[in-house]
Scaffold this active site. Sequence first.
Site, PDB file in Angstrom:
ATOM      1  N   HIS A  26      73.294  35.972 -23.685  1.00 39.24           N
ATOM      2  CA  HIS A  26      74.549  35.712 -22.989  1.00 39.24           C
ATOM      3  C   HIS A  26      75.441  34.774 -23.783  1.00 39.24           C
ATOM      4  CE1 HIS A  26      72.632  37.465 -19.411  1.00 39.24           C
ATOM      5  NE2 HIS A  26      73.858  37.875 -19.230  1.00 39.24           N
ATOM      6  N   GLU A  44      82.513  67.450 -34.544  1.00 40.17           N
ATOM      7  CA  GLU A  44      81.812  66.715 -35.606  1.00 40.17           C
ATOM      8  C   GLU A  44      80.947  67.624 -36.464  1.00 40.17           C
ATOM      9  OE1 GLU A  44      79.535  63.492 -33.862  1.00 40.17           O
ATOM     10  OE2 GLU A  44      78.821  64.729 -32.219  1.00 40.17           O
ATOM     11  N   ASN A  55      82.257  60.483 -38.484  1.00 41.55           N
ATOM     12  CA  ASN A  55      81.014  60.028 -39.136  1.00 41.55           C
ATOM     13  C   ASN A  55      80.111  61.220 -39.410  1.00 41.55           C
ATOM     14  OD1 ASN A  55      82.187  57.617 -38.411  1.00 41.55           O
ATOM     15  ND2 ASN A  55      80.824  57.266 -36.667  1.00 41.55           N
ATOM     16  N   ASP A  56      79.872  62.009 -38.376  1.00 39.61           N
ATOM     17  CA  ASP A  56      79.029  63.184 -38.577  1.00 39.61           C
ATOM     18  C   ASP A  56      79.776  64.302 -39.283  1.00 39.61           C
ATOM     19  OD1 ASP A  56      76.383  62.646 -37.702  1.00 39.61           O
ATOM     20  OD2 ASP A  56      77.143  62.464 -35.659  1.00 39.61           O
ATOM     21  N   ARG A  80      74.268  60.400 -43.858  1.00 40.73           N
ATOM     22  CA  ARG A  80      74.985  59.140 -43.628  1.00 40.73           C
ATOM     23  C   ARG A  80      74.067  57.923 -43.717  1.00 40.73           C
ATOM     24  NH1 ARG A  80      76.962  59.881 -37.280  1.00 40.73           N
ATOM     25  NH2 ARG A  80      76.970  57.647 -37.079  1.00 40.73           N
ATOM     26  N   CYS A  97      87.420  59.477 -32.939  1.00 43.73           N
ATOM     27  CA  CYS A  97      86.621  58.337 -32.493  1.00 43.73           C
ATOM     28  C   CYS A  97      85.601  57.890 -33.539  1.00 43.73           C
ATOM     29  CB  CYS A  97      85.930  58.625 -31.161  1.00 43.73           C
ATOM     30  SG  CYS A  97      84.703  59.940 -31.287  1.00 43.73           S
TER      31      CYS A  97
HETATM   32  C1  PEP Z   1      80.791  60.336 -35.164  1.00 41.19           C
HETATM   33  O1  PEP Z   1      79.867  61.070 -35.531  1.00 41.19           O
HETATM   34  O2  PEP Z   1      81.835  60.165 -35.794  1.00 41.19           O
HETATM   35  C2  PEP Z   1      80.665  59.579 -33.894  1.00 41.19           C
HETATM   36  C3  PEP Z   1      81.679  58.929 -33.393  1.00 41.19           C
HETATM   37  O3  PEP Z   1      79.450  59.555 -33.290  1.00 41.19           O
HETATM   38  P1  PEP Z   1      78.202  58.686 -33.801  1.00 41.19           P
HETATM   39  O4  PEP Z   1      78.698  57.784 -34.906  1.00 41.19           O
HETATM   40  O5  PEP Z   1      77.721  57.949 -32.631  1.00 41.19           O
HETATM   41  O6  PEP Z   1      77.279  59.742 -34.289  1.00 41.19           O
HETATM   42 MG    MG Z   2      78.300  61.669 -34.165  1.00 34.33          MG
END
Ligand code: PEP
Ligand code: MG
Length: 536
Positions: A188, A427, A450-451, A461, A498
Site C-alpha cells: 500500500h 494483433e 506488441n504482438d 518479443r 493499445c
Molecule cells: C499487444 O499485444 O500489443 C497488447 C496490448 O497486449 P499484450 O501486450 O498484453 O499482449
Molecule cells: Mg497482445
Amino acid sequence: MKVLSGKAAFKGVAIGKVKEFGGKQVEVNRTSVTDVEAEISRFEAAKETASDQLGKLYEKAVAEVGEENAAIFEVHQMMLEDEDYLDGIKGMIRDEQVNAEYAVSVTGQNFSEIFASMDDDYMRERAADVKDISARVVRILAGVEEGGAVMEEPSILVAEDLAPSETLQLDRSKVLAFVTRKGSTNSHTAILARTMNIPALVMVSEAENVDGLMGIVDGKEGKLIIEPDEETLKSYQEKLEAQRKEQELLNALKGRPSVTKDGRKINLYANIGGVEDAEAALANDAEGIGLFRSEFLYLQSNDYPTEEEQFEAYRAVAEKMGGRRVIIRTLDIGADKQIDYFELDREENPALGYRAVRICLNKKEVFRTQLRALCRASAYGRIAIMVPMIISVWEVLTVKEILENIKKELREEGKEVGEIEFGIMIETPASVIIADELAKEVDFFSIGTNDLTQYTLAIDRQNAKLDMFYNAHHPAILRMIRMVVDAAHEAGIWAGICGELGADTTLTEEFVNMGVDELSVSPAMVLPVRHKVVNM
Ligand code: PEP
Ligand code: MG
C-alpha cells in the site's frame, strides 16, 4: 560515492539529505501487574482510542488520496477488532500477569510473523499492518504523541518499511522520496507513493547508516546514490530540472481535451492491470480505460477467480471512471503469461500456441464466468468488451453468440445488463488482412502492436538477442495500422492502438494523420501524448 540498488516503485528523480525514519518507537518493558482486570480495561480503552484515531485518519485519507487508498484504515479498524488478536492480548495479560504494552507488543509481533510467512502476497503485506496497529495501541498506552521523523528540511526518507498510516501522516512538503529496505512494489505504501506522485524505491536492502548524508533517488533505474560525486550530482540536477519543467507543462494540460490545432479529436485512454491503477488513470486525466488486462486478476489468484470476485473488480473500475469508457480485455493468458491452475501443457512454440481466446473457446465455463461478471458490471458504468488474438471471423461470431446467450440468461435471472460495446484486438497479421470482414461484426478495433510486431516481423518479443532486428517503426507495421484504420472507417467503426507503440510520441502525429481514433497508453504517458496532440 555509493550506488545502492533496489526496485523502482515510482518514477522520478529526487536529490536531498537522507533522513532515517524510525517511526516513533516506544521502548516496551515487561512489568508485572497485580490487578489484571484493570490492566485489561486499560487495554480496552487504548484500543477504543486507536479505533477513533483510525476513523479520523480514514476521513483525512479519503479527502487526500481517495476512498480506495483510504480503505486501508478501515482494514486496520477491522484488524483491531479481530477476535484472535484480542484474545491473544487479553489472554497474555491474564495468564502471565503482564502490562498491556508488553502483551500488545508481543502479540503484534507474533501475528506479524505469521502473516509474513504466508504464501499469499496480500496476506504477507498484512504483516506491516498488524505491526502498525499494535505500535499505535502501545503509543496510546504509553501516552506518547503520534508522529514519525521530524523533518526540518525536505528529505529523502529511508525506512525499514513504511506503514500506510505513517506514510499518510508525513508532512508531504518535506518528503522528496521514499526508500525502504523491505517492502514490495505492490504494498500500500508503494501505491500511496504513486498516488502522491513521489519517487519511491523498495528493497534497497543496503541502505544502512545513511542518515544525514546527501543522496539521489533515481526512481527510473531503481538506484539510491549516496554522497554522489560532483559530476553525478550535476547530471541529476539537470535531470531534475528537466523533470520539473516537463511536469509543469504537462499539469497545465489536465482538463483540456486532446484536440489538434485544426480540431481533430483523439480519445486518450489509459492501460491498466488492476482496479488500483484506475486511480493513476484518473490522476493523469485519462479520458477512459483503453485496455484493462483482466488476466492480472487471474495471475494474482491461486485459483480461478469467481464470478463475484471478477464482478466486484470490473464494477469498481467502471464506477471509478464515472461515465468514461472502460474497455476490458477478456482473459489473455498462455505464452509468457502462465498460470499453474490452468494446467497448460508445455509447448514447443508458446507464442504461436494455446493462448488467449483459443483457451477461452476451449474452457467455456471459465470464459462464461468472466463474461457473466463483465455483463453484470456493465450495469454500473460504460463497459466495453474486447477479445484478444483474433485471426478469423468465426471466432468473433462464436464469442458474440456466447455473449448474447449470457446476456439473455442474466436478464432471465432478473439481473441488469447495460449497453456493452464489443470489440476485438488486432494483433495478428491475419486479422489485419481480413480487417474489412471483421469490421462488419464489431463496434471497434484496438491494435495490439506488441504482438502484431512479434508476429509480423517474426521476432519473439521475449528474446533480447533479437533486439538489433527489432524495429518498432518497421514500415510493415505502420502500413498495417493504416490498413486497419481504413478498414474500420470504411465500415463506420473506430480504431485505436493499445500496444506500447501508442505511447511513442515520435509517432503521435503520424497516427493522428492516419485517422487513428484512440490511443491507450500507461497512465503516466497520457499527458505527454496529449502534449503532442494539442501542439500539432
Ligand atoms: C499487444 O499485444 O500489443 C497488447 C496490448 O497486449 P499484450 O501486450 O498484453 O499482449
Ligand atoms: Mg497482445
